[in-house]
Write an enzyme that holds these catalytic residues in place. Structure first.
Site, PDB file in Angstrom:
ATOM      1  N   ASP A 189      -0.347  -1.246   7.882  1.00  0.00           N
ATOM      2  CA  ASP A 189       0.970  -1.301   7.576  1.00  0.00           C
ATOM      3  C   ASP A 189       1.262   0.559   7.164  1.00  0.00           C
ATOM      4  OD1 ASP A 189       3.709  -1.733   6.663  1.00  0.00           O
ATOM      5  OD2 ASP A 189       3.331  -1.509   4.711  1.00  0.00           O
ATOM      6  N   GLU A 211       2.613  -2.845  12.952  1.00  0.00           N
ATOM      7  CA  GLU A 211       4.353  -3.090  13.306  1.00  0.00           C
ATOM      8  C   GLU A 211       5.000  -2.583  14.450  1.00  0.00           C
ATOM      9  OE1 GLU A 211       6.676  -1.237  10.449  1.00  0.00           O
ATOM     10  OE2 GLU A 211       6.441  -1.987   8.583  1.00  0.00           O
ATOM     11  N   ASP A 261       1.759  -1.465   0.166  1.00  0.00           N
ATOM     12  CA  ASP A 261       1.404  -1.611   1.298  1.00  0.00           C
ATOM     13  C   ASP A 261       1.321  -3.170   1.417  1.00  0.00           C
ATOM     14  OD1 ASP A 261       3.396   0.317   1.520  1.00  0.00           O
ATOM     15  OD2 ASP A 261       2.227   1.703   1.173  1.00  0.00           O
TER      16      ASP A 261
END
Ligand SMILES: [Zn+2]
Length: 364
Positions: A169, A253, A333
């Site tokens: 992330d 992502e 995170d």
């Protein structure tokens, strides 16, 4: 010679763009790359070799294609621009090989280029060529040096590996956090470089417009930019190497989506910009090692509890995830990275349309 070719090829490019616009105004149609090539055949003059003229038509063709593509997707996009000198830094050559447009002669160590570019250029080779060389670009960088980038075909990618995966992330305080609790810190030299850049930018801004001293300061600023870009790139390569050596698949992502979500936090959007460079490098490295990079939809990855799935609302400033329903406590995170990994796993809630990422830019 290279400088004058650079300038003349830019003018030619702008003239091509003008031609395309005029033709559109008159007929309502866009010239094809082939038409452009025919129209500008033999127009190289003193300084621009024919092979470079062809690459100009290619570049314009690609710019137009990108424009139409993005317009079709309904994105905000401007028509290809006329190039000013500060937006034009490279001379492209088409075919690599002995007796072709460009060739790195193993006997003499010189780079063979068309006569209009100087026939033989002295080069300092930074590393051996891998794969089959295809084309080359001559690039003038902000440090005032010319670089030659030789684009090589690396052949078929190796078979994909099997094994454990990891989710990564984008961090705000740190560069990245992974699902195994690892963090990638922002190196201290990033901040030092940013400070030097701010100082250089201020100095440039203070100086009188169009003065010699302002130009000089602007050059210094550009150099500082280049230095930072190189440091970031180096760091990204090392980070990517770490993950590619340890895991069989890497989940991240999908930035195309998070960019559309429009975040209003400056820090977040800056982190995203660096992130997209990192993902490009990661994808290329992964491809060469048989590792998959899987993109997942980013919705709620930071809000959802990675253990029980409950939504735990938190603002950007809240650094720790504390689940009220199952009691799970983790770094914000890391929790997000676990959700990202879960979405990429075969049993996870993977959504159609997402999946393995393929490498994009060959020129990094
Ligand atoms: Zn929970």
């Amino acid at each position: 010679m290279l400088l004058s070719t650079l300038a003349e090829s830019r003018h030619l490019y702008n003239e091509m763009l003008e031609t395309v616009k005029t033709h559109y105004d008159e007929t309502g149609k866009f010239l094809s790359r082939y038409d452009l090539n025919m129209a500008f055949k033999g127009r190289g003059g003193e300084g621009v070799p024919q092979t470079v003229v062809q690459t100009l038509a290619d570049r314009l063709g690609k710019a137009l294609k990108r424009f139409f593509h993005r317009k079709e997707l309904g994105q905000k996009v401007g028509f290809p621009r006329f190039k000013a000198a500060n937006r034009w830094h490279s001379i492209q050559l088409r075919q690599y090989g002995s007796g072709r447009d460009v060739y790195l002669d193993p006997d003499t160590g010189k780079l063979r280029v068309p006569k209009k570019l100087g026939s033989r250029l002295k080069v300092k080779q930074h590393r051996p060529l891998e794969g089959t060389p295809k084309t080359a670009h001559l690039v003038l960088r902000a440090d005032g040096q010319w670089y030659v980038l030789i684009v090589c075909d690396m052949g078929e990618a190796p078979e994909k590996r099997d094994g454990a995966g990891v989710g990564i992330d984008v961090g705000l305080k740190v560069l990245a956090a992974d699902s195994d609790g690892g963090v990638v810190e922002n190196p201290r030299y990033f901040r030092r470089g940013a400070k030097r850049l701010r100082i250089a930018q201020r100095r440039t801004a203070r100086r009188k417009k169009r003065s010699h001293r302002k130009k000089k300061a602007a050059k210094q600023t550009a150099k500082q930019h280049l230095k930072i870009a190189r440091q970031r790139k180096d760091h990204a390569h090392k980070t990517a190497r770490y993950y590619v050596d340890r895991y069989a698949f890497i989940a991240v992502e999908d930035l195309r989506v998070s960019n559309m979500l429009q975040n209003h936090h400056l820090a977040k959007s800056i982190a995203d910009a660096g992130w997209s460079n990192f993902i490009n490098i990661l994808t290329l490295k992964a491809e060469n090692a048989g590792v998959r990079v899987i993109e997942v939809p980013p919705h709620f990855t930071s809000q959802r509890c990675s253990r029980c799935g409950e939504i735990v609302q938190k603002s950007l400033s809240v650094r720790t995830h504390v689940c009220g329903s199952c009691g799970y406590v983790a770094d914000r995170d890391e929790n997000a990275a676990r959700n990202i990994l879960a979405r990429a796993e075969p049993s996870g809630s993977n959504v159609a349309g997402y999946g393995e990422r393929s490498p994009r830019s060959p020129l990094l």
